[in-house]
Enzyme design. Structure first.
Site, PDB file in Angstrom:
ATOM      1  CB  SER A  76      -0.931   0.020   1.222  1.00 28.92           C
ATOM      2  OG  SER A  76      -0.173   0.150   2.419  1.00 28.92           O
ATOM      3  N   GLY A  77       0.235   2.382  -0.231  1.00 25.20           N
ATOM      4  CA  GLY A  77       0.881   3.671  -0.064  1.00 25.20           C
ATOM      5  C   GLY A  77       2.148   3.868  -0.872  1.00 25.20           C
ATOM      6  N   GLY A  79       5.123   2.479  -0.636  1.00 31.86           N
ATOM      7  CA  GLY A  79       5.803   1.271  -1.064  1.00 31.86           C
ATOM      8  C   GLY A  79       5.196   0.700  -2.331  1.00 31.86           C
ATOM      9  CG  LEU A 121       9.627  -4.716   9.201  1.00 40.28           C
ATOM     10  CD1 LEU A 121       9.301  -3.306   8.721  1.00 40.28           C
ATOM     11  CD2 LEU A 121      11.114  -5.002   9.051  1.00 40.28           C
ATOM     12  CB  SER A 197       9.120  11.326   9.214  1.00 38.77           C
ATOM     13  OG  SER A 197       8.125  12.293   9.473  1.00 38.77           O
ATOM     14  CE1 TYR A 219       4.964   5.418  22.770  1.00 35.28           C
ATOM     15  CE2 TYR A 219       2.680   5.872  23.373  1.00 35.28           C
ATOM     16  CZ  TYR A 219       3.630   5.532  22.424  1.00 35.28           C
ATOM     17  OH  TYR A 219       3.247   5.324  21.118  1.00 35.28           O
TER      18      TYR A 219
END
Length: 332
Positions: A76-77, A79, A121, A197, A219
């Protein structure tokens, strides 16, 4: 008109930050995500491409027959668009996705020579299996494009005891690249492209908070995402130095703010984009195959040209420490 659009983009990022409990880092990143990207000092080659260029435009006229490309997150996107365009230009593309079905569907839907493989991943065993399958083909890799990623998870999640964004965006690709590095070196002019990014500006003030990689101390979604994206840039820097004498270039890429699956955890009202998917894929395809980009290494690219990154992205000592820690965390 452009100022109005970019102002709205920053405002909406601020709202995203409020929704996710981390407004300040979002604002800090937004300051560096809008408008023309400043250029770094030094004698680097610059193209005539820019913010509105597409992957098709930056590869137009290039014959990529004989090139072998590996792309993570091909389903998707960015890639998928990168795989489509590079295969259309004649490259053989090995496209990976999290499941066999997604990889096969993506590869089957485009024209050209493509090979689907599974790569999860979050799973180091999956990474090793995928890399072993590629290495078993016994062919050089001309381009390794580390494209897949996740963004701004609203709640802390762990993978092997490490915050998930750092684990997926950086450590997964670090291990994958390490396992395929020899095949890239075997290529006549290998290139490694790692998606970073502009959000790397929202990383912690020290760059990588090595004492809080599990997020136990604190976090914040955008800070954690920014840290993983800074790690991507530091990884490219370290690779460029280690492979400099072996004919390989490595660069980090900011694609723009694109409406891809990366935003899936945010409600539609909190999303804002500045590029289409073909425009977003332009810089990574430029870094992967354009002749000018063969002369660039260890840089951060945006809008198909070197751009000025957070100074921490050029910190060699930080890159070396990250490399050592990453080796330790992926040695199992």
């Amino acid at each position: 008109m452009a100022d109005k659009i970019f102002g709205e983009l920053s405002r909406r990022r601020f709202l995203q930050g409020l929704a996710l409990g981390s407004a300040a880092p979002v604002l800090r990143a937004a300051d560096h995500c809008t408008g023309p990207q400043p250029r770094p000092p030094g004698d680097l080659p610059y193209s005539d491409f820019g913010q509105d260029s597409t992957a098709g435009e930056v590869t137009r006229g290039l014959d990529l027959a004989g090139l072998r490309v590996v792309i993570t997150g091909c389903n998707s996107g960015l890639g998928y668009e990168s795989m489509r365009v590079l295969a259309e230009r004649g490259a053989q593309v090995i496209g990976t996705a999290r499941t066999r079905e997604k990889a096969h569907q993506a590869c089957a839907s485009i024209a050209g020579d493509t090979i689907p493989l599974v790569l999860e991943l979050t799973d180091q065993a999956s990474i090793r299996t995928c890399a072993a399958a590629i290495n078993a083909m016994a062919e050089p890799i001309d381009v390794l494009m580390c494209n897949a990623g996740i963004m701004a998870l609203p709640e802390l999640e762990l993978v092997n005891g490490v915050e998930k964004q750092f684990a997926v965006n950086h450590l997964g690709h670090f291990l994958f690249t390490s396992l395929l590095q020899d095949a890239v070196v075997e290529a006549p002019a290998g290139r490694i492209v790692i998606l970073s990014s502009c959000a790397h500006f929202s990383a912690p003030s020290m760059g990588i908070d090595f004492d809080n990689l599990d997020g136990a101390a604190s976090y914040a979604p955008w800070t954690a995402y920014g840290q993983s994206k800074l790690a991507n840039g530091l990884h490219a820097l370290a690779l460029s130095r280690r492979l400099a004498g072996k004919g390989v270039v490595a660069n980090a890429v900011h694609p723009g703010v694109i409406g891809t699956n990366l935003w899936r955890q945010l409600p539609p009202k909190d999303r804002a984009y500045d590029k289409s998917t073909p425009e977003g894929a332009a810089t990574q395809c430029y870094a992967a195959v354009h002749p000018l980009a063969a002369k660039i290494s260890g840089q951060y690219l945006a809008d198909c040209n070197p751009a000025l990154a957070n100074p921490l992205m050029y910190d060699r000592a930080l890159a070396d420490r990250l490399w050592a820690v990453s080796e330790e965390l992926t040695s199992g």
